[in-house]
Design a protein around this motif. Structure first.
Motif, PDB file in Angstrom:
ATOM      1  N   ILE A 192       0.955  -1.417   0.222  1.00 39.28           N
ATOM      2  CA  ILE A 192      -0.183  -0.190   0.140  1.00 39.28           C
ATOM      3  C   ILE A 192       1.013   0.916   0.298  1.00 39.28           C
ATOM      4  O   ILE A 192       0.450   2.531  -0.842  1.00 39.28           O
ATOM      5  CB  ILE A 192      -0.956  -0.166   0.953  1.00 39.28           C
ATOM      6  CG1 ILE A 192      -1.841  -0.877   0.983  1.00 39.28           C
ATOM      7  CG2 ILE A 192      -1.488   1.627   1.372  1.00 39.28           C
ATOM      8  CD1 ILE A 192      -2.741  -1.680   1.967  1.00 39.28           C
ATOM      9  N   GLU A 193       1.903   1.352   0.764  1.00 42.78           N
ATOM     10  CA  GLU A 193       2.799   2.269   1.093  1.00 42.78           C
ATOM     11  C   GLU A 193       3.783   2.079  -0.898  1.00 42.78           C
ATOM     12  O   GLU A 193       3.734   3.631  -0.925  1.00 42.78           O
ATOM     13  CB  GLU A 193       4.441   2.416   2.561  1.00 42.78           C
ATOM     14  CG  GLU A 193       3.299   1.835   3.180  1.00 42.78           C
ATOM     15  CD  GLU A 193       4.516   1.834   4.014  1.00 42.78           C
ATOM     16  OE1 GLU A 193       5.318   1.645   4.137  1.00 42.78           O
ATOM     17  OE2 GLU A 193       4.251   2.159   5.370  1.00 42.78           O
ATOM     18  N   ALA A 194       4.337   1.527  -1.485  1.00 40.37           N
ATOM     19  CA  ALA A 194       4.306   1.772  -2.766  1.00 40.37           C
ATOM     20  C   ALA A 194       3.355   2.160  -3.030  1.00 40.37           C
ATOM     21  O   ALA A 194       4.164   3.015  -4.250  1.00 40.37           O
ATOM     22  CB  ALA A 194       4.995   0.017  -2.919  1.00 40.37           C
ATOM     23  N   PHE A 195       2.577   2.066  -2.722  1.00 40.85           N
ATOM     24  CA  PHE A 195       1.715   2.376  -4.147  1.00 40.85           C
ATOM     25  C   PHE A 195       1.468   4.685  -4.125  1.00 40.85           C
ATOM     26  O   PHE A 195       1.195   4.482  -4.882  1.00 40.85           O
ATOM     27  CB  PHE A 195       0.114   1.458  -4.073  1.00 40.85           C
ATOM     28  CG  PHE A 195      -0.980   2.099  -5.151  1.00 40.85           C
ATOM     29  CD1 PHE A 195      -1.026   1.401  -6.312  1.00 40.85           C
ATOM     30  CD2 PHE A 195      -2.012   2.995  -4.673  1.00 40.85           C
ATOM     31  CE1 PHE A 195      -2.508   2.534  -6.819  1.00 40.85           C
ATOM     32  CE2 PHE A 195      -2.966   3.340  -5.072  1.00 40.85           C
ATOM     33  CZ  PHE A 195      -3.560   3.163  -6.505  1.00 40.85           C
ATOM     34  N   ASN A 196       1.283   4.363  -2.776  1.00 42.46           N
ATOM     35  CA  ASN A 196       0.751   5.517  -2.802  1.00 42.46           C
ATOM     36  C   ASN A 196       1.882   6.821  -2.692  1.00 42.46           C
ATOM     37  O   ASN A 196       1.337   7.656  -3.326  1.00 42.46           O
ATOM     38  CB  ASN A 196       0.600   5.800  -1.020  1.00 42.46           C
ATOM     39  CG  ASN A 196      -1.000   5.061  -0.635  1.00 42.46           C
ATOM     40  OD1 ASN A 196      -1.797   5.353  -1.607  1.00 42.46           O
ATOM     41  ND2 ASN A 196      -0.939   5.210   0.503  1.00 42.46           N
ATOM     42  N   ARG A 197       3.226   6.154  -2.821  1.00 44.93           N
ATOM     43  CA  ARG A 197       4.131   6.614  -3.360  1.00 44.93           C
ATOM     44  C   ARG A 197       4.547   6.791  -4.718  1.00 44.93           C
ATOM     45  O   ARG A 197       4.993   7.722  -5.446  1.00 44.93           O
ATOM     46  CB  ARG A 197       5.437   6.335  -2.787  1.00 44.93           C
ATOM     47  CG  ARG A 197       6.716   6.284  -3.167  1.00 44.93           C
ATOM     48  CD  ARG A 197       8.068   6.327  -2.187  1.00 44.93           C
ATOM     49  NE  ARG A 197       8.757   4.791  -2.834  1.00 44.93           N
ATOM     50  CZ  ARG A 197       8.046   3.286  -2.134  1.00 44.93           C
ATOM     51  NH1 ARG A 197       7.492   3.242  -0.917  1.00 44.93           N
ATOM     52  NH2 ARG A 197       7.968   2.988  -2.511  1.00 44.93           N
ATOM     53  N   ASP A 198       4.113   5.520  -5.739  1.00 47.74           N
ATOM     54  CA  ASP A 198       4.171   5.992  -6.592  1.00 47.74           C
ATOM     55  C   ASP A 198       2.941   5.841  -7.636  1.00 47.74           C
ATOM     56  O   ASP A 198       3.376   5.792  -9.348  1.00 47.74           O
ATOM     57  CB  ASP A 198       5.105   4.507  -7.240  1.00 47.74           C
ATOM     58  CG  ASP A 198       6.371   3.897  -6.619  1.00 47.74           C
ATOM     59  OD1 ASP A 198       7.038   5.276  -7.085  1.00 47.74           O
ATOM     60  OD2 ASP A 198       6.704   2.885  -6.831  1.00 47.74           O
ATOM     61  N   ARG A 199       2.062   6.159  -7.758  1.00 47.21           N
ATOM     62  CA  ARG A 199       0.866   6.276  -8.252  1.00 47.21           C
ATOM     63  C   ARG A 199       0.913   7.438  -8.794  1.00 47.21           C
ATOM     64  O   ARG A 199       0.172   7.505 -10.225  1.00 47.21           O
ATOM     65  CB  ARG A 199      -0.281   5.823  -7.420  1.00 47.21           C
ATOM     66  CG  ARG A 199      -0.224   7.996  -6.198  1.00 47.21           C
ATOM     67  CD  ARG A 199      -1.669   7.370  -5.648  1.00 47.21           C
ATOM     68  NE  ARG A 199      -2.530   7.749  -4.954  1.00 47.21           N
ATOM     69  CZ  ARG A 199      -3.296   8.346  -3.406  1.00 47.21           C
ATOM     70  NH1 ARG A 199      -4.260   7.352  -3.815  1.00 47.21           N
ATOM     71  NH2 ARG A 199      -3.757   8.982  -2.681  1.00 47.21           N
ATOM     72  N   ASP A 200       1.457   8.727  -8.666  1.00 47.90           N
ATOM     73  CA  ASP A 200       1.588  10.015  -9.142  1.00 47.90           C
ATOM     74  C   ASP A 200       2.141  10.209  -9.923  1.00 47.90           C
ATOM     75  O   ASP A 200       2.990  10.678 -10.512  1.00 47.90           O
ATOM     76  CB  ASP A 200       1.760  11.035  -8.661  1.00 47.90           C
ATOM     77  CG  ASP A 200       0.741  11.071  -7.069  1.00 47.90           C
ATOM     78  OD1 ASP A 200      -0.635  11.332  -7.522  1.00 47.90           O
ATOM     79  OD2 ASP A 200       0.402  11.437  -5.905  1.00 47.90           O
ATOM     80  N   THR A 201       3.497   8.879 -10.283  1.00 50.72           N
ATOM     81  CA  THR A 201       4.387   9.261 -11.348  1.00 50.72           C
ATOM     82  C   THR A 201       3.708   8.293 -12.437  1.00 50.72           C
ATOM     83  O   THR A 201       3.691   7.754 -12.977  1.00 50.72           O
ATOM     84  CB  THR A 201       5.602   8.548 -10.570  1.00 50.72           C
ATOM     85  OG1 THR A 201       6.409   8.750  -9.138  1.00 50.72           O
ATOM     86  CG2 THR A 201       6.823   7.697 -12.243  1.00 50.72           C
ATOM     87  N   VAL A 202       4.096   8.824 -13.518  1.00 47.81           N
ATOM     88  CA  VAL A 202       3.645   9.214 -14.862  1.00 47.81           C
ATOM     89  C   VAL A 202       4.901   8.491 -16.163  1.00 47.81           C
ATOM     90  O   VAL A 202       5.348   8.969 -16.075  1.00 47.81           O
ATOM     91  CB  VAL A 202       3.209  10.176 -15.811  1.00 47.81           C
ATOM     92  CG1 VAL A 202       2.990  10.100 -16.900  1.00 47.81           C
ATOM     93  CG2 VAL A 202       2.434  11.309 -14.971  1.00 47.81           C
ATOM     94  N   PRO A 203       4.441   7.169 -15.693  1.00 48.23           N
ATOM     95  CA  PRO A 203       5.529   6.556 -16.954  1.00 48.23           C
ATOM     96  C   PRO A 203       5.773   7.258 -17.969  1.00 48.23           C
ATOM     97  O   PRO A 203       4.193   7.685 -18.743  1.00 48.23           O
ATOM     98  CB  PRO A 203       5.098   5.421 -17.069  1.00 48.23           C
ATOM     99  CG  PRO A 203       3.102   5.389 -17.123  1.00 48.23           C
ATOM    100  CD  PRO A 203       3.304   6.586 -15.737  1.00 48.23           C
ATOM    101  N   PRO A 204       6.771   6.902 -18.858  1.00 50.00           N
ATOM    102  CA  PRO A 204       7.120   7.860 -20.394  1.00 50.00           C
ATOM    103  C   PRO A 204       6.441   6.897 -21.485  1.00 50.00           C
ATOM    104  O   PRO A 204       6.450   5.995 -21.265  1.00 50.00           O
ATOM    105  CB  PRO A 204       8.420   7.033 -20.830  1.00 50.00           C
ATOM    106  CG  PRO A 204       8.882   6.229 -19.458  1.00 50.00           C
ATOM    107  CD  PRO A 204       7.785   6.286 -18.247  1.00 50.00           C
ATOM    108  N   ALA A 205       5.944   7.953 -21.643  1.00 46.82           N
ATOM    109  CA  ALA A 205       4.834   7.714 -23.144  1.00 46.82           C
ATOM    110  C   ALA A 205       5.755   6.755 -24.427  1.00 46.82           C
ATOM    111  O   ALA A 205       6.814   7.431 -24.511  1.00 46.82           O
ATOM    112  CB  ALA A 205       4.117   8.451 -23.527  1.00 46.82           C
ATOM    113  N   PRO A 206       4.572   5.961 -24.706  1.00 48.54           N
ATOM    114  CA  PRO A 206       6.082   5.134 -25.674  1.00 48.54           C
ATOM    115  C   PRO A 206       6.006   6.246 -26.855  1.00 48.54           C
ATOM    116  O   PRO A 206       5.223   6.940 -27.636  1.00 48.54           O
ATOM    117  CB  PRO A 206       4.873   3.955 -25.917  1.00 48.54           C
ATOM    118  CG  PRO A 206       3.733   4.705 -25.577  1.00 48.54           C
ATOM    119  CD  PRO A 206       4.205   5.092 -24.648  1.00 48.54           C
TER     120      PRO A 206
END
Length: 549
Positions: A192-206
């Motif tokens: 849960i902590e990892a999800f809350n930490r990384d959910r705002d990180t936008v993956p690079p668009a292909p």
């Protein structure tokens, strides 16, 4: 001409022929869908009885025409009885109350409910109703294998394990025992902590693939593309040149008409969807291939390119539908004004002073010009929305040109010009007669209105090839100094003071003629001193026999 489009008149129309059934279907859908007639059981029963005799393409077009109307729940329910390709346009745009959606949802198939799930404007009651069908719509069918006979049950009590562990798997004798896997609260908290930490990180668009600019292709004898070079095979292979309504992707009538005649074609429109490098609009050209030994048609070989900036190759747009809806609302009052002015001019309602009769005649002529402009806008919107219905049939060219030149004699007299029609050979066009009449009428009227006093406008018709006809028009002197691009952009404001000028401008009339020629499978070429119109023609019997020997 005035039409009585009441529900009673439509229900009493003759529907024994295929054309009559299709016309009655379109009129009933339009009247009920736009609220001009109630959805009575008699009208709905008539639609259901006509459905089997109306082609799928006509029913699909009537469904798309309701996009900017407000069909009631009865008409929406009628379309849900159709296939998904016909019902989907209505389900995507219909605006109903929440209670109406709740009553309609149980009658829909899972595929039809999936169309509604993509909408974001449904009432809350409809959304909750769709959620209730989730366990039914999202279940995949599965035929389970026959279960083996149950093993003997050990009645010994199970040992209590805290936390519960998974059953230990079978292992080889020399394999070390694995550690028991249990349910750890700390692991869940870490996830849960990892999800809350990384959910705002936008993956690079292909990276998007580079768009293809051209490709070559070959088809088989059925007109289906089997080989392509320069574009992804998956996006192009399998596309047919034989145009079918509702089939996507597909080419326009230019290529399909040429395919029926086994003739060459140029700059037909093709629209490819998806996210590949071939997605988007194309202009394709092709040449027919024949077996040298037998003369049998073997397919087409051609090229495709991206459209230029001055070419229109866009998909159907909501703007075209909104223009058609506006045109539909304008045509009725314009016809009413023209009819009432004619009643006054002919004194059918009683004696009228001469000054009012003259004024009524002027109003009738102005209303007739307005109706013609409304029809031109409707035709242009249908072309833009890829909804123009054409029925190619043998159409003699000589009577068509004679009638149009005769109708334009008052305009030519007003301008002080002469339309010189050379003797027309016995040529027969392979086009829709109504569209051809509008094409020649709008093109000739735009040229005559630009003529100066004493000018002579020559019209010459001849055969261009075995399967095409060429008609050449002189370019008036007033348009001689205008470049082709500027000629197509002339607007009505510049010509407002010119007597007899087209109501929507010469530029609009020429653009309409150019687009109509393309829809008919032909081409309008604007040259320095003349305009050349090429249209498909019926192949003479003798030439057809010689071609297959």
């Amino acid at each position: 001409m005035r039409f009585d489009d009441s529900l009673k008149t439509v229900l009493a129309a003759d529907t024994t022929s295929a054309f009559g059934a299709a016309s009655a279907w379109r009129q009933l859908i339009d009247l009920i869908g736009r609220g001009r007639a109630p959805a009575t059981p008699e009208a709905l029963d008539r639609l259901r009885s006509l459905r089997g005799r109306v082609p799928d393409g006509v029913r699909a077009a009537s469904a798309r025409a309701l996009a900017f109307a407000s069909p009631g729940p009865e008409l929406v329910a009628l379309f849900t009885e159709e296939a998904l390709a016909i019902a989907a346009p209505v389900l995507r745009t219909a605006q109903l109350e929440g209670s109406a959606w709740e009553a309609l949802l149980p009658r829909l198939t899972p595929a039809q409910r999936s169309v509604l799930r993509h909408r974001r404007d449904l009432p809350g009651a409809a959304v909750r109703g769709l959620e209730q069908f989730g366990p039914v719509d999202f279940v995949l069918p599965y035929d389970a294998p026959a279960e083996p006979a149950p093993a003997p049950v050990n009645d010994a009590p199970l040992a209590t394990v805290d936390p519960p562990v998974a059953a230990e798997p079978l292992r080889l004798p020399d394999e070390p025992a694995a550690e028991p896997v249990g349910f750890r609260i700390s692991d869940l908290v870490a996830r849960i902590e990892a999800f809350n930490r990384d959910r705002d990180t936008v993956p690079p668009a292909p990276e998007a693939p580079a768009a293809a600019s051209a490709f070559r292709y070959e088809t088989d004898a059925a007109g289906v593309i089997r080989w392509v070079d320069g574009a992804p095979r998956a996006a192009v292979v399998g596309i047919g040149l034989a145009h079918r309504d509702g089939a996507e992707p597909s080419v326009d009538g230019v290529a399909s008409g040429a395919f029926r005649r086994r003739a060459a074609f140029r700059d037909a429109r093709l629209l490819l969807g998806g996210a590949s490098s071939a997605a988007g609009s194309w202009r394709i050209s092709g040449e027919p291939l024949f077996d040298p030994a037998t003369g049998r048609f073997t397919g087409y070989r051609g090229v495709a390119r991206r459209p230029r900036a001055d070419e229109s190759a866009r998909p159907r747009s909501p703007a075209a539908d909104s223009v058609r809806a506006l045109v539909h609302e304008l045509r009725t009052p314009a016809n009413a004004i023209s009819g009432f002015a004619e009643l006054i001019e002919r004194e059918m309602l009683g004696a009228v002073p001469p000054v009012y009769r003259d004024r009524a005649g002027e109003i009738r002529l102005a209303a007739a010009d307005l109706v013609g402009a409304i029809d031109d806008l409707d035709t242009a919107a249908r072309i833009e929305g890829r909804a123009l219905e054409l029925r190619p049939a043998p159409t003699p060219l000589a009577p068509l040109l004679d009638r149009i030149v005769h109708d334009l004699e008052p305009l030519a007299s007003l301008r002080g010009a002469v339309v010189a029609l050379a003797p027309v050979p016995p040529l027969i066009l392979d086009v829709d007669d109504r569209a051809a009449d509008r094409l020649f009428g709008r093109l000739l009227s735009a040229l005559v209105s630009s003529c100066a006093r004493g000018e002579r406008l020559q019209v010459l018709a001849m055969r261009h090839s075995e399967a095409s006809v060429r008609v050449v028009f002189d370019r008036p002197a007033a348009l001689a100094a205008v470049t082709p691009d500027s000629l197509l952009s002339l607007d009505a404001e510049r010509e407002a003071a010119v007597p007899g000028a087209p109501l929507l401008g010469t530029g609009f009339a020429l653009r309409l003629a150019q687009n109509l020629a393309a829809e008919l499978g032909g081409l309008l070429v604007i040259e320095a001193e003349r305009l050349t119109l090429r249209l498909p023609a019926v192949v003479p019997f003798a030439m057809e026999q010689a071609a297959f020997r």
